[in-house]
Design a protein around this motif. Structure first.
Motif, short mmCIF file in Angstrom:
data_model
loop_
_atom_site.label_atom_id
_atom_site.label_comp_id
_atom_site.label_asym_id
_atom_site.label_seq_id
_atom_site.Cartn_x
_atom_site.Cartn_y
_atom_site.Cartn_z
N SER A 52 0.98 -1.30 -0.48
CA SER A 52 -0.43 -0.12 -0.07
C SER A 52 0.96 1.31 -0.02
O SER A 52 0.58 2.38 0.01
CB SER A 52 -0.86 0.05 0.95
N PHE A 53 1.78 0.76 0.07
CA PHE A 53 3.03 2.44 -0.07
C PHE A 53 2.61 2.61 -1.28
O PHE A 53 3.00 4.65 -0.91
CB PHE A 53 5.08 2.04 0.08
N GLY A 54 2.43 2.68 -2.09
CA GLY A 54 1.65 3.89 -3.61
C GLY A 54 0.98 4.37 -2.85
O GLY A 54 0.74 6.16 -3.77
N LEU A 55 -0.33 4.43 -2.60
CA LEU A 55 -1.11 5.68 -1.92
C LEU A 55 -0.18 6.88 -0.98
O LEU A 55 -0.45 7.48 -0.68
CB LEU A 55 -2.19 4.60 -1.28
N LEU A 56 0.58 5.58 0.31
CA LEU A 56 1.00 6.87 1.18
C LEU A 56 2.59 7.69 0.23
O LEU A 56 2.78 8.72 0.31
CB LEU A 56 1.89 5.87 1.98
N SER A 72 10.83 8.41 -3.07
CA SER A 72 10.10 6.87 -3.08
C SER A 72 11.19 5.65 -1.93
O SER A 72 11.05 3.92 -1.70
CB SER A 72 9.97 5.57 -4.21
N LEU A 73 11.96 6.12 -1.56
CA LEU A 73 13.04 5.42 -0.65
C LEU A 73 12.39 4.78 0.63
O LEU A 73 12.79 3.37 1.33
CB LEU A 73 14.28 6.74 -0.22
N SER A 74 11.55 5.43 1.21
CA SER A 74 11.23 5.06 2.04
C SER A 74 10.60 4.09 2.13
O SER A 74 10.69 2.92 2.76
CB SER A 74 10.12 6.53 2.89
N GLY A 75 9.95 3.51 1.34
CA GLY A 75 9.13 2.46 0.40
C GLY A 75 10.04 1.54 0.37
O GLY A 75 9.99 0.42 0.89
N VAL A 330 4.56 0.27 -6.00
CA VAL A 330 5.10 1.35 -5.68
C VAL A 330 3.79 2.65 -7.01
O VAL A 330 3.42 3.70 -6.59
CB VAL A 330 5.99 2.24 -5.60
N PHE A 331 4.17 2.69 -8.11
CA PHE A 331 3.94 3.56 -9.09
C PHE A 331 2.51 2.64 -9.94
O PHE A 331 2.01 4.23 -10.55
CB PHE A 331 4.88 3.89 -10.37
N LEU A 332 1.97 1.88 -9.67
CA LEU A 332 0.58 1.83 -11.01
C LEU A 332 -0.47 2.88 -10.17
O LEU A 332 -0.81 3.09 -10.56
CB LEU A 332 0.05 0.68 -9.95
N MET A 350 -6.27 -1.20 -5.88
CA MET A 350 -5.41 -2.22 -5.65
C MET A 350 -6.22 -2.76 -4.38
O MET A 350 -5.67 -4.14 -3.77
CB MET A 350 -5.00 -1.14 -4.57
N SER A 351 -7.36 -2.98 -3.40
CA SER A 351 -8.03 -3.84 -2.85
C SER A 351 -8.51 -4.46 -3.49
O SER A 351 -8.82 -6.76 -3.23
CB SER A 351 -9.83 -3.21 -1.90
#
Length: 495
Positions: A52-56, A72-75, A330-332, A350-351
């Protein structure tokens, strides 16, 4: 291996040491299903946060307005270090119980994410949420998945699949939940709530008690009963010494006996002079062992000898390239927003991806345990399909076509997640599984740590989502090559 001694009441009596063998007793059910539940929740949170990092990521871009590669480094750190710490955690489990490691990891991760909510720069998020959170969640993830193998034998593939269904459930639930949380509480409030969800792992970690053991007499102990004069450890004095003098020697001898580690260490002595020699030898060994403690401890944390096994090496290389699946994760969402999809459609998609991933994970267990399909074949099939549908993501424009592509992509992703554990177990067996899985996680973590920043840098240069999806598909094709090598070597060995 345990040894028990019978202390003499009289100085002339013999001291008998019995050698017993302690072996784990996997229940293949019972409390093992609660272990499955605990691992399910750990995977629910950890993989749910990774996917779910893509949303974050979208929320972080709106909050900090920094570059795509840095954000994106944090994810990448969260996903990467969750896997990279595998060898460290494997060594840690030689000193502490599974329960302690899971609880400690959950407490550290929860505190790190709570601290991240007060970050003023994206670099602080990278350290708290990504680095510290990733290391702590890695302690939880590795330990929770390893302990299942201790509770199951006959139903091991099914147990792993059911526990890994938590990954898909996390993808389904957390993607939708984070989407709603970002709207109501913004990025900082969302991190505080996430830290609370991570803290709940403490409760499930408390359920991970050590597996019960059977205590049986070893072969050496049976020989002792048959030949007491030659195989049993009998310590008797030729002379009758004073009580105080014998008591002192007796204490040293019993202490020595407690330190024995192997059946071969059981010895026979006939006089108090020989007892003194053995005690002195043991003290010299203790001094020598202290000097080696640091070296042995480091070796237990970083044991790479398992990579000499060609199957483990090929599987590790497979999963370092398989980690490129994190690029679409991440990028979707950002890609879908760029082609005029709404935020609600993105969250729904995503769900759906999470549900499909859960189906794939459960399907693997049934195919391996009941249909008896070789896990290595399923691994190769999943790699090829994942690469093809990663490439196809850039083709769809209508919502229903994108949904179909993402569903098939997610099912095959679920295959890969479950097979990561199942194939490692099939190739190495239980004895080497912990070491093999730790190295597998290390390589997988390298891929997770590298893929998002590289793809973010590629996007900063090309401003094209197609380019980063194509790079992901190419990496997955390389993973397929190593999966084929595993199949080839396995077939060759069987014939």
């Amino acid at each position: 291996m345990l040894k028990t001694s019978t202390e003499p009441k009289d100085p002339g009596e013999a001291i008998e040491i019995n050698v017993v063998q302690v072996t784990p007793s996997p229940p293949d059910g019972g409390w093992g299903w609660l272990i499955c539940l605990s691992t399910f929740y750990c995977n629910f949170i950890i993989v749910g946060l990774q996917t779910s990092f893509g949303l974050l990521y979208v929320g972080m871009m709106d909050t900090f307005h920094d570059s795509a590669s840095k954000t994106s480094l944090s994810g990448a750190f969260l996903s990467g270090f969750t896997m990279l710490v595998g060898p460290f955690v494997s060594g840690l489990l030689t000193f502490y119980s599974h329960r302690c490691v899971i609880i400690a990891g959950a407490l550290i991760a929860s505190a790190a994410m709570f601290a991240g909510a007060f970050a003023t720069r994206v670099e602080m998020i990278i350290i708290t949420y990504g680095l510290i959170g990733g290391i702590a969640l890695g302690m939880v993830f590795f330990t929770a998945n390893v302990i299942i193998g201790m509770y199951f034998v006959k139903r091991r593939a099914l147990a792993f699949s059911l526990a890994n269904c938590g990954s898909g459930a996390g993808m389904f639930s957390l993607n939708y939940a984070i989407r709603q949380l970002l709207d109501r509480y913004a990025f900082r409030g969302t991190l505080i709530i996430i830290s609370g969800l991570v803290l709940n792992i403490v409760v499930f970690g408390a359920l991970c008690r050590p597996v019960d053991c059977n205590t049986e007499n070893s072969e050496e102990n049976q020989e002792m009963k048959d030949e007491p004069t030659s195989s049993q450890t009998l310590i008797s004095a030729k002379e009758r010494l004073e009580d105080s003098h014998f008591s002192e020697r007796e204490s040293e001898t019993c202490t020595l006996n407690k330190r024995l580690k192997r059946p071969s260490d059981v010895f026979h002595v006939s006089s108090m002079e020989e007892i003194e020699v053995y005690v002195k030898d043991d003290k010299r060994k203790q001094t020598s062992n202290k000097k080696k403690n640091i070296k042995e401890t480091c070796a237990s944390f970083f044991d790479f000898s398992i990579l000499k096994n060609p199957y483990v090496l090929a599987l590790s290389l497979t999963y370092i390239f398989w980690a490129a699946n994190t690029i679409p994760m991440v990028f979707l969402p950002a890609y879908l927003l760029s082609i005029d999809r709404t935020k609600d459609e993105v969250a729904l998609l995503m769900s759906i991806s999470g549900i499909a991933c859960t189906v794939g994970q459960f399907l693997v267990g049934t195919l391996v345990d009941f249909a008896h399909v070789p896990s290595q074949y399923l691994l190769t099939l999943s790699m090829v399909t994942l690469a093809a549908f990663t490439f196809a993501m850039t083709i769809g424009r209508v919502f229903w076509s994108i949904t179909l592509i993402v569903m098939i992509w997610s099912i095959t992703l679920g295959f890969g997640i479950s097979l990561r554990v199942i194939v490692a177990m099939d190739l190495t067996g239980m004895d080497d599984f912990s070491r093999a899985y730790s190295q597998l996680m290390l390589f997988n973590g390298i891929g997770y740590a590298i893929a998002p920043p590289l793809s973010g840098w590629l996007f900063d240069v090309t401003h094209s989502f197609s380019a980063i999806f194509y790079s992901s598909a190419a990496s997955l094709l390389l993973a397929t090559v190593f999966a084929l090598i595993i199949n080839y070597r396995t077939n060759k060995k069987q014939h």
